[in-house]
Design a protein around this motif. Structure first.
Motif, short mmCIF file in Angstrom:
data_model
loop_
_atom_site.label_atom_id
_atom_site.label_comp_id
_atom_site.label_asym_id
_atom_site.label_seq_id
_atom_site.Cartn_x
_atom_site.Cartn_y
_atom_site.Cartn_z
N ALA A 458 1.03 -1.49 -0.06
CA ALA A 458 -0.02 0.30 -0.39
C ALA A 458 0.69 1.38 -0.13
N ALA A 459 2.09 1.45 0.64
CA ALA A 459 2.26 2.42 1.02
C ALA A 459 3.24 3.13 -0.75
N ILE A 460 4.10 1.82 -1.06
CA ILE A 460 4.30 2.24 -2.63
C ILE A 460 3.33 2.60 -3.48
N LEU A 461 2.08 1.86 -3.63
CA LEU A 461 1.47 2.35 -4.66
C LEU A 461 0.75 4.01 -4.03
N GLN A 462 0.63 4.23 -3.00
CA GLN A 462 0.96 5.48 -2.05
C GLN A 462 1.41 6.76 -3.04
N ASP A 463 2.58 6.16 -2.43
CA ASP A 463 3.62 6.70 -2.69
C ASP A 463 5.19 5.69 -3.78
N PRO A 464 4.35 5.90 -4.83
CA PRO A 464 5.89 5.03 -5.68
C PRO A 464 7.30 5.74 -5.66
N ALA A 465 7.41 6.77 -4.70
CA ALA A 465 9.11 7.23 -5.10
C ALA A 465 10.03 6.13 -3.54
N ARG A 466 9.33 6.10 -3.29
CA ARG A 466 8.60 4.40 -1.69
C ARG A 466 10.13 3.19 -2.86
N ALA A 467 10.05 3.09 -3.68
CA ALA A 467 10.54 2.35 -5.14
C ALA A 467 11.37 2.44 -4.58
N LEU A 468 12.27 3.78 -4.89
CA LEU A 468 13.56 4.12 -5.33
C LEU A 468 14.58 3.83 -4.05
N LEU A 469 13.66 3.79 -2.43
CA LEU A 469 14.80 3.67 -1.60
C LEU A 469 14.71 2.37 -1.35
N TRP A 470 13.20 1.44 -1.92
CA TRP A 470 13.32 -0.04 -1.20
C TRP A 470 13.99 -1.31 -2.83
#
Length: 471
Positions: A458-470
């Motif tokens: 859910a966190a990635i879909l709400q804020d796709p920028a998190r994908a860069l961190l993970w």
């Protein structure tokens, strides 16, 4: 010139029987090595069988619609330079079945023409749930029947044997006299049946007289009807076999063999939908279908990396139980096809870039829609996504695919009022909203792990920028 008999080979996965769906040849046709002569349906998929000899078709020993065991003779070929084999035994007649209240068409599917259901994208930008149609063009080579001196070719359906008739209950064996069954794909047969149209009265406009939906519509527009339309029985019995039979057994075993827990979350997908718009305009993604499902799949793969315990299997051997952690992700996508629900998977999806994943999902959907998914493509899955949103459904409680430990249901993406901001800046705005439901095996995934996994997606879909961190 000698007569050779071709027996039904094992199409893989230890299957013991298959149904003859479509003959691609008729007696007297010339065939070459690796020409596809018949299409069969196993309990997992449709498979095309190539012939290992060059020669002339002798007899078709099994009628379309009949189930035969592996190893049973199905066709004879006259081959130059060989001695005659002993005359083949006819495939055994199936056991008589209880009479049905009304006849049913042999290949009636459960879904409309060109529909791949849960494998398509959901929500925004595709409100009718339809996707691109087509076929992957892949033709399987079975063990022992691979390409020899050239590529495998599929013979045109216009070569259909006029002396082999299909029956709704699969009765009959050996050469069958009578008129040829009209040429039409299973979804068209279903459509014609629903409209009360006898395909024998319809003129096909396709190559070799193949009938499509437009031909059925033209027949209706001209006033053509089928007399059975006004005398349909109150009940109809359909034998459960093939893909549907296997799916029913697998889902029953999973539902009662693994303790299911399902958790839900509702999320704001506005940022992801904006990212999709940018990807569609990007040169690298212009020639590939970019859907919300692609981003959900990528989010799930990243969440698996952070929570590897979800990508695992529970195994028991006697009194000893083990948890097998998978250091790879074979991502399953549940797909509704004309022959039932199947779950093909993308092998090593976790090692793919976003573009590679998009390409793989496109091939998976097109292959499933065309009914060409092979048994190997449905084995070895580690975790699955089912896209119920393509039906306009918000969420559900999915059943875990056997051999896996978790399945994610992706609901419809809708414009809904959503509270944004905080304090004095709090307000209600229209946003893109969806629901996710995660079912997991509580023997190896406890509430903490399952909740963290779903929360990460859910966190990635709400804020796709998190994908860069993970990543």
């Amino acid at each position: 010139m000698g007569l050779k008999t071709f027996n039904l080979p094992d199409p893989g996965e230890g299957l013991t029987e298959a149904e003859i769906v479509t003959w691609m040849v008729k007696p007297g046709d010339a065939v070459k090595v690796n020409d596809v002569v018949v299409e069969i349906e196993t309990s997992k998929s449709l498979v095309e069988l190539p012939i290992p000899w060059e020669g002339t078709v002798g007899e078709l020993l099994v009628a379309e619609g009949q189930e035969v065991p592996v190893g049973a003779p199905i066709i004879t070929i006259e081959v130059a330079g060989v001695d005659d084999e002993p005359a083949p035994a006819q495939a055994p007649d199936p056991a008589p079945e209880e009479p049905e209240p009304a006849p049913a068409q042999a290949d009636s599917p459960s879904t409309p023409d060109g529909w791949a259901g849960a494998a398509d994208d959901a929500g925004a930008g595709d409100t009718d749930g339809s996707g691109s149609s087509g076929s992957s063009g892949r033709t399987p080579n079975l063990v022992g029947y691979g390409a020899i001196g050239g590529s495998t070719t599929r013979r045109a359906r216009k070569n259909r044997a006029p002396g082999v008739a299909a029956s709704a209950d699969g009765a009959g064996s050996g050469p069958v006299s009578g008129p040829a069954r009209p040429l039409a794909k299973p979804p068209v047969r279903k459509y014609a049946k629903d409209q009360g149209v006898d395909l024998a009265e319809v003129t096909g406009s396709g190559e070799g007289g193949i009938i499509d939906r437009a031909d059925v519509d033209a027949h209706l527009a001209s006033g053509g009807t089928d007399s059975t339309r006004t005398s349909v029985a109150r009940e109809e019995r359909i034998t459960v076999k093939g893909v549907r039979k296997m799916t029913a057994a697998a889902m029953t075993g999973s539902a009662f063999g693994a303790p299911h827990v399902t958790e839900f979350v509702t999320i704001d997908m506005t940022a992801s939908m904006e990212l999709l718009d940018r990807l569609k305009a990007d040169r690298e993604f212009r020639d590939v279908k970019v859907t919300p499902l692609l981003l959900v799949a990528k989010a799930l793969l990243l969440a698996c990396r952070r929570n590897p315990g979800v990508n695992a299997t529970w195994e028991e051997a006697g009194d000893q139980a083990s948890i097998v952690l998978k250091n790879y992700v074979n991502l399953g996508i549940a797909a509704a096809t004309p022959r039932g629900l199947i779950v093909p998977n993308v092998k090593d999806a976790d090692a793919m870039s976003l573009r590679e994943l998009a390409d793989a999902l496109t091939v998976l959907v097109e292959t499933a829609r065309a009914g060409r998914t092979q048994p190997a493509d449905m084995s070895g899955g580690t975790i699955t996504i089912t896209n119920v949103g393509v039906f306009g459904v918000d969420t559900g409680t999915p059943i875990i695919n056997p051999g896996e430990s978790a399945i994610l249901a992706f609901g419809a993406v809708r414009r809904m009022p959503w509270v944004v901001g905080s304090g004095a800046q709090e307000r209600i705005e229209p946003r893109w909203v969806t629901q996710l439901a995660l079912s997991f095996d509580h023997r190896l995934i406890d509430g903490d792990l399952g909740s963290r996994f779903l929360s990460d997606i859910a966190a990635i879909l709400q804020d796709p920028a998190r994908a860069l961190l993970w990543a």
